[in-house]
Design a protein around this motif. Structure first.
Motif, PDB file in Angstrom:
ATOM      1  N   ASP A  82     -69.089  30.172 192.215  1.00  7.88           N
ATOM      2  CA  ASP A  82     -67.945  30.777 192.877  1.00  7.88           C
ATOM      3  C   ASP A  82     -66.958  31.232 191.812  1.00  7.88           C
ATOM      4  O   ASP A  82     -67.253  31.227 190.620  1.00  7.88           O
ATOM      5  N   GLN A  83     -65.757  31.610 192.215  1.00  8.07           N
ATOM      6  CA  GLN A  83     -64.765  32.109 191.269  1.00  8.07           C
ATOM      7  C   GLN A  83     -64.375  31.062 190.231  1.00  8.07           C
ATOM      8  O   GLN A  83     -64.090  31.396 189.084  1.00  8.07           O
ATOM      9  N   ILE A  84     -64.355  29.782 190.624  1.00  9.10           N
ATOM     10  CA  ILE A  84     -63.972  28.726 189.691  1.00  9.10           C
ATOM     11  C   ILE A  84     -65.124  28.415 188.735  1.00  9.10           C
ATOM     12  O   ILE A  84     -64.975  28.475 187.512  1.00  9.10           O
ATOM     13  N   ALA A  85     -66.287  28.094 189.278  1.00  9.00           N
ATOM     14  CA  ALA A  85     -67.435  27.759 188.437  1.00  9.00           C
ATOM     15  C   ALA A  85     -67.881  28.944 187.601  1.00  9.00           C
ATOM     16  O   ALA A  85     -68.422  28.778 186.501  1.00  9.00           O
ATOM     17  N   GLY A  86     -67.643  30.167 188.093  1.00 11.35           N
ATOM     18  CA  GLY A  86     -68.093  31.371 187.410  1.00 11.35           C
ATOM     19  C   GLY A  86     -67.070  32.005 186.509  1.00 11.35           C
ATOM     20  O   GLY A  86     -67.140  33.198 186.211  1.00 11.35           O
ATOM     21  N   VAL A  87     -66.082  31.242 186.038  1.00 12.92           N
ATOM     22  CA  VAL A  87     -65.068  31.702 185.082  1.00 12.92           C
ATOM     23  C   VAL A  87     -64.320  32.928 185.612  1.00 12.92           C
ATOM     24  O   VAL A  87     -64.130  33.926 184.907  1.00 12.92           O
ATOM     25  N   ALA A  88     -63.949  32.870 186.872  1.00 13.93           N
ATOM     26  CA  ALA A  88     -63.085  33.877 187.509  1.00 13.93           C
ATOM     27  C   ALA A  88     -63.621  35.299 187.389  1.00 13.93           C
ATOM     28  O   ALA A  88     -62.866  36.261 187.262  1.00 13.93           O
ATOM     29  N   GLY A  89     -64.948  35.447 187.409  1.00 18.44           N
ATOM     30  CA  GLY A  89     -65.530  36.783 187.389  1.00 18.44           C
ATOM     31  C   GLY A  89     -65.640  37.420 186.024  1.00 18.44           C
ATOM     32  O   GLY A  89     -65.913  38.613 185.918  1.00 18.44           O
ATOM     33  N   LEU A  90     -65.454  36.649 184.952  1.00 16.47           N
ATOM     34  CA  LEU A  90     -65.480  37.211 183.597  1.00 16.47           C
ATOM     35  C   LEU A  90     -66.873  37.275 182.990  1.00 16.47           C
ATOM     36  O   LEU A  90     -67.066  37.876 181.938  1.00 16.47           O
ATOM     37  N   ILE A  91     -67.853  36.639 183.615  1.00 14.19           N
ATOM     38  CA  ILE A  91     -69.210  36.627 183.069  1.00 14.19           C
ATOM     39  C   ILE A  91     -69.902  37.947 183.389  1.00 14.19           C
ATOM     40  O   ILE A  91     -69.815  38.463 184.504  1.00 14.19           O
ATOM     41  N   THR A  92     -70.585  38.509 182.395  1.00 16.53           N
ATOM     42  CA  THR A  92     -71.319  39.760 182.557  1.00 16.53           C
ATOM     43  C   THR A  92     -72.732  39.581 182.003  1.00 16.53           C
ATOM     44  O   THR A  92     -72.989  38.647 181.242  1.00 16.53           O
ATOM     45  N   ASP A 135     -77.498  44.995 183.685  1.00 20.98           N
ATOM     46  CA  ASP A 135     -76.785  45.645 182.587  1.00 20.98           C
ATOM     47  C   ASP A 135     -75.401  46.025 183.074  1.00 20.98           C
ATOM     48  O   ASP A 135     -75.117  46.042 184.270  1.00 20.98           O
ATOM     49  N   LEU A 136     -74.526  46.351 182.133  1.00 17.61           N
ATOM     50  CA  LEU A 136     -73.122  46.580 182.468  1.00 17.61           C
ATOM     51  C   LEU A 136     -72.890  47.880 183.225  1.00 17.61           C
ATOM     52  O   LEU A 136     -71.904  48.014 183.930  1.00 17.61           O
ATOM     53  N   SER A 137     -73.808  48.841 183.093  1.00 13.09           N
ATOM     54  CA  SER A 137     -73.584  50.140 183.719  1.00 13.09           C
ATOM     55  C   SER A 137     -74.041  50.179 185.162  1.00 13.09           C
ATOM     56  O   SER A 137     -73.606  51.021 185.937  1.00 13.09           O
ATOM     57  N   ALA A 138     -74.944  49.247 185.545  1.00 11.19           N
ATOM     58  CA  ALA A 138     -75.473  49.294 186.911  1.00 11.19           C
ATOM     59  C   ALA A 138     -74.508  48.648 187.888  1.00 11.19           C
ATOM     60  O   ALA A 138     -73.970  47.585 187.611  1.00 11.19           O
ATOM     61  N   PRO A 139     -74.259  49.260 189.039  1.00 13.27           N
ATOM     62  CA  PRO A 139     -73.363  48.662 190.020  1.00 13.27           C
ATOM     63  C   PRO A 139     -74.016  47.505 190.751  1.00 13.27           C
ATOM     64  O   PRO A 139     -75.232  47.408 190.822  1.00 13.27           O
ATOM     65  N   VAL A 140     -73.193  46.609 191.272  1.00 12.28           N
ATOM     66  CA  VAL A 140     -73.694  45.528 192.105  1.00 12.28           C
ATOM     67  C   VAL A 140     -74.125  46.111 193.435  1.00 12.28           C
ATOM     68  O   VAL A 140     -73.422  46.926 194.018  1.00 12.28           O
TER      69      VAL A 140
END
Length: 222
Positions: A82-92, A135-140
């Motif tokens: 979640d947002q807490i375990a996942g470092v507030a969305g900073l992981i790529t 990869d960073l360019s592909a959308p979710v």
């Protein structure tokens, strides 16, 4: 004229094509993804003006896709976060993380109380995918083709050994996992001691000393 079976895909063969958003599936190759497929042979004829599909190629996965990036003897496993375990969305994709597990341990005897323990399960783990992005360019994938980065993510896929895959599966069911983001060039893999309630004060003091040492080292750097 289009392209024939066996042709090697080149940049000059491609151009953007507008299609209805509802018609886009996971098998479509988006224009931003084309570089992953350049140099690959076609498995069948593709008419001019037709959208390019993954099934048009001899290999249904891009050369740099997650399955092909798994080293022999290693595994890819997906962890919920979640947002807490996942470092507030900073992981790529491409990030490096440490995976920590927190567990409740029942003491022995009828009057024994449960205690908590936090352990580092895996150090310096490579992230292969965030949700379905490799990869960073592909959308979710979500509603249409729009990026959903502002909504965070619910899972990450990591590159681990077979034993770590089993450990992480067990830990995910037995406790709570937390991810610690680290620099991609930080390869330090020094073991980290387990944190227990009985040794919490001592560990806090040790952590403060280590923090001060790191700050002093950084202050001396040019």
């Amino acid at each position: 004229e289009g392209m024939n079976r066996g042709d090697i895909l080149r940049e000059h063969m491609l151009k953007p094509l507008d299609v209805e958003e509802v018609a886009v599936t996971s098998m479509n190759i988006l224009f931003d993804e084309r570089k992953s497929w350049l140099g690959q042979p076609l498995a069948k004829k593709v008419k001019a003006g037709e959208p390019l599909m993954k099934t048009d190629f001899l290999a249904s996965e891009a050369p740099d896709s997650a399955p092909r990036r798994i080293e022999p003897g290693w595994r890819a496993i997906t962890l919920a976060c979640d947002q807490i375990a996942g470092v507030a969305g900073l992981i790529t994709p491409g990030s490096r993380v440490d995976v920590l597990g927190t567990f409740r341990i029942q003491g022995r005897g009828t009057d024994a109380t449960a205690t908590a323990v936090t352990k580092v399960i895996s150090l310096n783990v490579e992230v292969l995918a965030v949700d379905n992005r490799t990869d960073l360019s592909a959308p979710v994938r979500g509603t249409g083709r729009a990026s959903a980065m502002d909504r965070g993510y619910s899972s990450i896929t990591v590159h681990v050994t077979a034993l770590e895959a089993s450990l992480l599966t067990f830990a995910q069911g037995a406790g709570k996992l937390t991810l610690a983001l680290r620099r991609t060039d930080d390869v330090q893999a020094k073991p980290v001691q387990a944190i227990t309630q009985s040794g919490l004060d001592e560990t806090i003091d040790k952590g403060q000393r280590e923090r001060e040492q790191l700050l002093q080292q950084q202050s001396k750097q040019p």
